[in-house]
Design a protein around this motif. Sequence first.
Motif, PDB file in Angstrom:
ATOM      1  N   PHE A 102     -54.209  40.524 -54.123  1.00 41.33           N
ATOM      2  CA  PHE A 102     -54.968  40.386 -55.362  1.00 41.33           C
ATOM      3  C   PHE A 102     -56.298  40.375 -55.103  1.00 41.33           C
ATOM      4  CE2 PHE A 102     -51.052  38.333 -55.893  1.00 41.33           C
ATOM      5  CZ  PHE A 102     -50.461  39.599 -57.054  1.00 41.33           C
ATOM      6  N   GLN A 103     -57.401  40.776 -55.912  1.00 41.19           N
ATOM      7  CA  GLN A 103     -58.777  40.719 -56.464  1.00 41.19           C
ATOM      8  C   GLN A 103     -58.993  39.586 -55.861  1.00 41.19           C
ATOM      9  OE1 GLN A 103     -60.399  41.913 -59.799  1.00 41.19           O
ATOM     10  NE2 GLN A 103     -62.588  41.788 -59.430  1.00 41.19           N
ATOM     11  N   GLY A 104     -58.812  37.741 -56.433  1.00 42.94           N
ATOM     12  CA  GLY A 104     -58.975  36.998 -56.552  1.00 42.94           C
ATOM     13  C   GLY A 104     -58.379  36.033 -55.226  1.00 42.94           C
ATOM     14  N   TYR A 105     -57.620  36.946 -54.396  1.00 46.71           N
ATOM     15  CA  TYR A 105     -57.389  36.591 -52.825  1.00 46.71           C
ATOM     16  C   TYR A 105     -55.647  35.505 -53.496  1.00 46.71           C
ATOM     17  CZ  TYR A 105     -62.337  36.793 -52.074  1.00 46.71           C
ATOM     18  OH  TYR A 105     -63.737  37.332 -51.745  1.00 46.71           O
ATOM     19  N   ASP A 106     -56.012  34.278 -54.867  1.00 50.66           N
ATOM     20  CA  ASP A 106     -54.674  33.462 -55.192  1.00 50.66           C
ATOM     21  C   ASP A 106     -53.955  33.051 -53.809  1.00 50.66           C
ATOM     22  OD1 ASP A 106     -55.188  33.849 -57.389  1.00 50.66           O
ATOM     23  OD2 ASP A 106     -53.974  36.132 -57.290  1.00 50.66           O
ATOM     24  N   LEU A 107     -54.752  32.597 -53.188  1.00 49.20           N
ATOM     25  CA  LEU A 107     -54.416  31.762 -51.884  1.00 49.20           C
ATOM     26  C   LEU A 107     -54.077  30.821 -52.941  1.00 49.20           C
ATOM     27  CD1 LEU A 107     -56.185  32.671 -49.203  1.00 49.20           C
ATOM     28  CD2 LEU A 107     -53.845  33.818 -49.533  1.00 49.20           C
ATOM     29  N   LEU A 108     -53.665  29.698 -51.614  1.00 49.71           N
ATOM     30  CA  LEU A 108     -53.233  28.043 -52.316  1.00 49.71           C
ATOM     31  C   LEU A 108     -53.809  27.164 -51.130  1.00 49.71           C
ATOM     32  CD1 LEU A 108     -49.244  27.282 -51.575  1.00 49.71           C
ATOM     33  CD2 LEU A 108     -50.202  27.793 -53.655  1.00 49.71           C
ATOM     34  N   SER A 109     -54.752  26.672 -52.285  1.00 50.67           N
ATOM     35  CA  SER A 109     -55.928  25.987 -52.111  1.00 50.67           C
ATOM     36  C   SER A 109     -55.491  25.158 -51.024  1.00 50.67           C
ATOM     37  CB  SER A 109     -56.756  25.211 -53.212  1.00 50.67           C
ATOM     38  OG  SER A 109     -56.494  24.779 -54.267  1.00 50.67           O
ATOM     39  N   ARG A 110     -56.270  24.503 -50.444  1.00 50.59           N
ATOM     40  CA  ARG A 110     -55.431  22.707 -49.305  1.00 50.59           C
ATOM     41  C   ARG A 110     -55.247  23.257 -48.854  1.00 50.59           C
ATOM     42  NH1 ARG A 110     -57.399  21.660 -54.748  1.00 50.59           N
ATOM     43  NH2 ARG A 110     -55.534  20.578 -54.980  1.00 50.59           N
ATOM     44  N   THR A 111     -54.851  24.421 -48.328  1.00 50.20           N
ATOM     45  CA  THR A 111     -53.353  24.605 -47.183  1.00 50.20           C
ATOM     46  C   THR A 111     -53.954  25.701 -45.926  1.00 50.20           C
ATOM     47  OG1 THR A 111     -52.018  24.798 -49.154  1.00 50.20           O
ATOM     48  CG2 THR A 111     -51.398  25.693 -47.292  1.00 50.20           C
ATOM     49  N   THR A 112     -53.543  25.183 -45.861  1.00 50.56           N
ATOM     50  CA  THR A 112     -53.906  26.181 -44.050  1.00 50.56           C
ATOM     51  C   THR A 112     -53.956  27.801 -44.175  1.00 50.56           C
ATOM     52  OG1 THR A 112     -52.640  26.169 -42.398  1.00 50.56           O
ATOM     53  CG2 THR A 112     -53.184  23.810 -42.611  1.00 50.56           C
ATOM     54  N   ALA A 113     -54.624  28.199 -43.448  1.00 52.54           N
ATOM     55  CA  ALA A 113     -54.210  29.938 -43.391  1.00 52.54           C
ATOM     56  C   ALA A 113     -52.909  30.069 -43.577  1.00 52.54           C
ATOM     57  CB  ALA A 113     -55.501  30.785 -42.391  1.00 52.54           C
ATOM     58  N   LEU A 139     -51.351  37.163 -39.031  1.00 51.41           N
ATOM     59  CA  LEU A 139     -53.318  36.266 -38.776  1.00 51.41           C
ATOM     60  C   LEU A 139     -53.615  37.127 -37.670  1.00 51.41           C
ATOM     61  CD1 LEU A 139     -52.570  33.040 -39.739  1.00 51.41           C
ATOM     62  CD2 LEU A 139     -53.676  34.876 -40.888  1.00 51.41           C
ATOM     63  N   GLU A 140     -52.744  37.112 -36.866  1.00 50.52           N
ATOM     64  CA  GLU A 140     -53.605  38.548 -35.357  1.00 50.52           C
ATOM     65  C   GLU A 140     -53.967  39.874 -36.568  1.00 50.52           C
ATOM     66  OE1 GLU A 140     -51.244  37.738 -31.820  1.00 50.52           O
ATOM     67  OE2 GLU A 140     -53.008  38.889 -31.194  1.00 50.52           O
ATOM     68  N   ILE A 141     -53.573  40.441 -36.678  1.00 55.76           N
ATOM     69  CA  ILE A 141     -53.282  41.377 -37.152  1.00 55.76           C
ATOM     70  C   ILE A 141     -54.299  42.187 -38.238  1.00 55.76           C
ATOM     71  CG2 ILE A 141     -52.242  43.721 -38.699  1.00 55.76           C
ATOM     72  CD1 ILE A 141     -49.199  42.578 -37.250  1.00 55.76           C
ATOM     73  N   VAL A 142     -54.593  40.970 -39.218  1.00 52.97           N
ATOM     74  CA  VAL A 142     -56.105  41.182 -39.854  1.00 52.97           C
ATOM     75  C   VAL A 142     -57.406  39.960 -38.893  1.00 52.97           C
ATOM     76  CG1 VAL A 142     -54.589  41.053 -41.905  1.00 52.97           C
ATOM     77  CG2 VAL A 142     -55.212  38.970 -40.915  1.00 52.97           C
ATOM     78  N   GLY A 143     -57.072  39.829 -37.800  1.00 56.03           N
ATOM     79  CA  GLY A 143     -57.939  39.648 -36.846  1.00 56.03           C
ATOM     80  C   GLY A 143     -58.608  38.207 -37.349  1.00 56.03           C
ATOM     81  N   LEU A 144     -57.638  37.678 -37.614  1.00 57.11           N
ATOM     82  CA  LEU A 144     -57.668  36.097 -37.797  1.00 57.11           C
ATOM     83  C   LEU A 144     -57.205  35.210 -36.971  1.00 57.11           C
ATOM     84  CD1 LEU A 144     -57.813  35.095 -41.416  1.00 57.11           C
ATOM     85  CD2 LEU A 144     -59.900  35.179 -40.481  1.00 57.11           C
ATOM     86  N   LYS A 145     -56.444  35.342 -35.208  1.00 57.26           N
ATOM     87  CA  LYS A 145     -56.629  34.708 -34.501  1.00 57.26           C
ATOM     88  C   LYS A 145     -57.707  33.359 -34.425  1.00 57.26           C
ATOM     89  CE  LYS A 145     -54.819  34.969 -29.455  1.00 57.26           C
ATOM     90  NZ  LYS A 145     -53.602  34.633 -29.971  1.00 57.26           N
ATOM     91  N   GLY A 146     -57.527  32.364 -34.226  1.00 53.98           N
ATOM     92  CA  GLY A 146     -57.935  31.209 -33.962  1.00 53.98           C
ATOM     93  C   GLY A 146     -58.725  30.721 -34.969  1.00 53.98           C
ATOM     94  N   TRP A 147     -57.814  31.302 -37.044  1.00 57.38           N
ATOM     95  CA  TRP A 147     -58.774  30.797 -37.806  1.00 57.38           C
ATOM     96  C   TRP A 147     -57.442  30.487 -38.759  1.00 57.38           C
ATOM     97  CZ3 TRP A 147     -63.719  30.690 -39.344  1.00 57.38           C
ATOM     98  CH2 TRP A 147     -64.432  31.542 -38.986  1.00 57.38           C
ATOM     99  N   GLU A 148     -55.996  29.562 -37.949  1.00 58.39           N
ATOM    100  CA  GLU A 148     -54.959  29.553 -38.684  1.00 58.39           C
ATOM    101  C   GLU A 148     -55.056  28.366 -39.175  1.00 58.39           C
ATOM    102  OE1 GLU A 148     -54.600  30.549 -34.751  1.00 58.39           O
ATOM    103  OE2 GLU A 148     -53.881  32.107 -34.893  1.00 58.39           O
ATOM    104  N   LYS A 149     -55.844  27.240 -38.579  1.00 60.73           N
ATOM    105  CA  LYS A 149     -55.735  25.679 -39.156  1.00 60.73           C
ATOM    106  C   LYS A 149     -56.830  25.997 -40.250  1.00 60.73           C
ATOM    107  CE  LYS A 149     -52.383  23.901 -37.040  1.00 60.73           C
ATOM    108  NZ  LYS A 149     -51.410  23.797 -37.410  1.00 60.73           N
ATOM    109  N   HIS A 150     -57.687  26.928 -40.988  1.00 65.93           N
ATOM    110  CA  HIS A 150     -58.470  26.606 -41.598  1.00 65.93           C
ATOM    111  C   HIS A 150     -57.970  26.522 -43.139  1.00 65.93           C
ATOM    112  CE1 HIS A 150     -62.121  26.795 -39.216  1.00 65.93           C
ATOM    113  NE2 HIS A 150     -60.940  27.260 -38.069  1.00 65.93           N
ATOM    114  N   THR A 151     -58.821  26.633 -44.267  1.00 65.34           N
ATOM    115  CA  THR A 151     -58.541  26.045 -45.305  1.00 65.34           C
ATOM    116  C   THR A 151     -58.425  27.293 -46.292  1.00 65.34           C
ATOM    117  OG1 THR A 151     -59.444  24.371 -46.094  1.00 65.34           O
ATOM    118  CG2 THR A 151     -57.400  24.288 -45.424  1.00 65.34           C
ATOM    119  N   PRO A 152     -58.568  27.783 -47.456  1.00 63.44           N
ATOM    120  CA  PRO A 152     -59.188  28.708 -47.730  1.00 63.44           C
ATOM    121  C   PRO A 152     -60.778  28.761 -48.224  1.00 63.44           C
ATOM    122  CG  PRO A 152     -56.979  28.802 -49.199  1.00 63.44           C
ATOM    123  CD  PRO A 152     -57.322  27.100 -47.895  1.00 63.44           C
ATOM    124  N   GLY A 153     -60.924  26.721 -48.648  1.00 67.23           N
ATOM    125  CA  GLY A 153     -61.941  26.556 -48.624  1.00 67.23           C
ATOM    126  C   GLY A 153     -63.339  26.585 -47.217  1.00 67.23           C
TER     127      GLY A 153
END
Lengths: 240, 401
Positions: A102-113, A139-153
């Motif tokens: 979606f345009q607004g990403y619509d991820l669950l906040s305060r939840t890790t990637a 996550l690796e495919i989309v180039g976010l390896k190493g960002w697993e523990k980060h929350t959307p914020g």
Amino acid sequence: MTMPVVSEKERKPLISLKGMIKVYGAGQATMQALRGINVDIDEGEFVAVMGPSGSGKSTCMNILGCLDTPTSGSYCFKGLNVGNLSRVYRTRLRRFYFGFVFQGYDLLSRTTALENVELPLIYRKEPSKARRAKARKALEIVGLKGWEKHTPGELSGGQQQRVAIARAIVTEPTVLFADEPTGNLDSARSREIMDLLTGLNRDKGVTIVMVTHETDMAAYAKRVVHFVDGLVSSDETCGR
Amino acid sequence: MFWNMLLLALREIKRNVLRSVLTTIGIVIGVAAVITMVTIGGGATKQIKQMIEGLGSNLVVISPGKRMGPGQSTDVIPFSLADVEAIYRDINAVAAVSPVSTISFKAIFSNQNWTTQVTGTDNQYFNVTNRTIKSGRLFNESELRIGSSVCIIGETVRQKLFGGQVALGEHIRLQKLNCEIIGILDEKGQNTMGMDQDDMVVIPIITYQRRIAGNLYISLIQVSVQNGASTEKVQRDITHLMREQRHLSDSDDDNFTVTDMKEIARMLTSTTKMLTGLLSAVAAVSLLVGGVGIMNIMLVSVTERTREIGIRLAIGAYELEVLMQFLVEAVALSSLGGLIGIFLAIGASIFLSGVLRVPFIFNANIVGVAFLFSAVIGVIFGYFPALKAARMTPIDALRHE
């Protein structure tokens, strides 16, 4: 995974819309968002749906993704009449065949990637080990390896959208629906996202239906459908 | 299915730590307050009941002089043993009658002395006041008839005068009277007025009259009424009899008072009950306030939760799965809060009952009621907003403002 099976011999389009009408509101205040849409989409296509705001392109995509129900008209997915399906079966279509961005990403906040990407797999009852492995890979495919523990914020807009794409592709869906996926991003970030989507379409054969109002983004698609006032005004396949 | 829902619910709780903690605290406080109040109140009521039962069941006390009121003088005419016999003979439904005369005296044993209450009475006294002998024996007939120098002492007196030594068979001195200890009373503790009921020496009434008072008077008559008989009727009969005994004419007022201890007991019990009710009402309000707090937290987060539910539905969650997740979350938080509240309440009750010297009585009913109430509040306000959201079309939930 009890979906009615359709014979492969009949070469039917993956998605087939006939006379699709959607009316919002009731009584005098009704608004016709779709006024009879006829579109066929084959497996493996990358379709961009364009049009000015209010032309019904998002409404159409929501109906295709079973997020909304049409007022009338028929929608067949893999030859299966979706209009006849119950809520539970439409949920199964989303669970096993569709992915959404979606345009607004619509991820669950305060939840890790990682947990965000795992979510669709939890509903698919994947065992936890396989679930985590698949989510890490996505996550690796989309180039976010190493960002697993980060929350959307803690992630930038482009990164959040990539998490959303990872969440959509982790289930290896047949169709990926993207509603203005680059709407909130600058042009450099937008190009990254579009490259990612074209790659998925080319390498994994994922059918992509993308709503956009930017010509630059639509140029990535093989086919561009234009909407005006709830009707299809043009439908061009470019030879890319 | 269930493990999945548990996993999702736990993740939801982890995500919303503040909301979860606030919800839990609301329940903890409500549950703890109600249980503590009711437990302490119940303990206090029980204690007062025990004290009253200790007074002697169905006790009627006849004292000389009229009930004191403003502007009245007291002309006290004491009773005699003849009055005691008359009551025992003429009044129906009397279980026991005992004469009682008391004086404050110094009791001496070797080099120890202790000022105590010396009571002259007979063996009926122990029935009337529900006292039993711990060791030794009661007075025998001849001791009572001839007024022997024997006594039965309370535990406090024994401790003060004898400490660890054997008291039975020893002689203590009450002024000029040197009497042998033939029995020791069972402990009874303080009475309702805070008086130590073990601080006493009991001697035969004849001994008291002859050797201590030097007259034939009796200061009180205690009557215990048979179980099931009306104390009111006995009270009336005694009044009638005593007026005859004292040759009072119709125009004379009573110059004695007949008091039904049950009346006093009832008064005290109803006061405690009222207080318990009052405290429970206050506690119930705190439970309610806790509930409103939960309501508030849950309703404020409806918009956020509706969008989350939209995301979950879009991703492929069944309506049922979303609902189960929220139900599990609500039940988990409410039960956790309820359990913490119960433990807190038990801790506080034990502590308070120690400080207030009230027996600790575990009341399972109120624990159940408080727990259920909080659980129901938690579930209703955690679950129903989710129910509404889960029934929307996914896109409506997702785009909820």
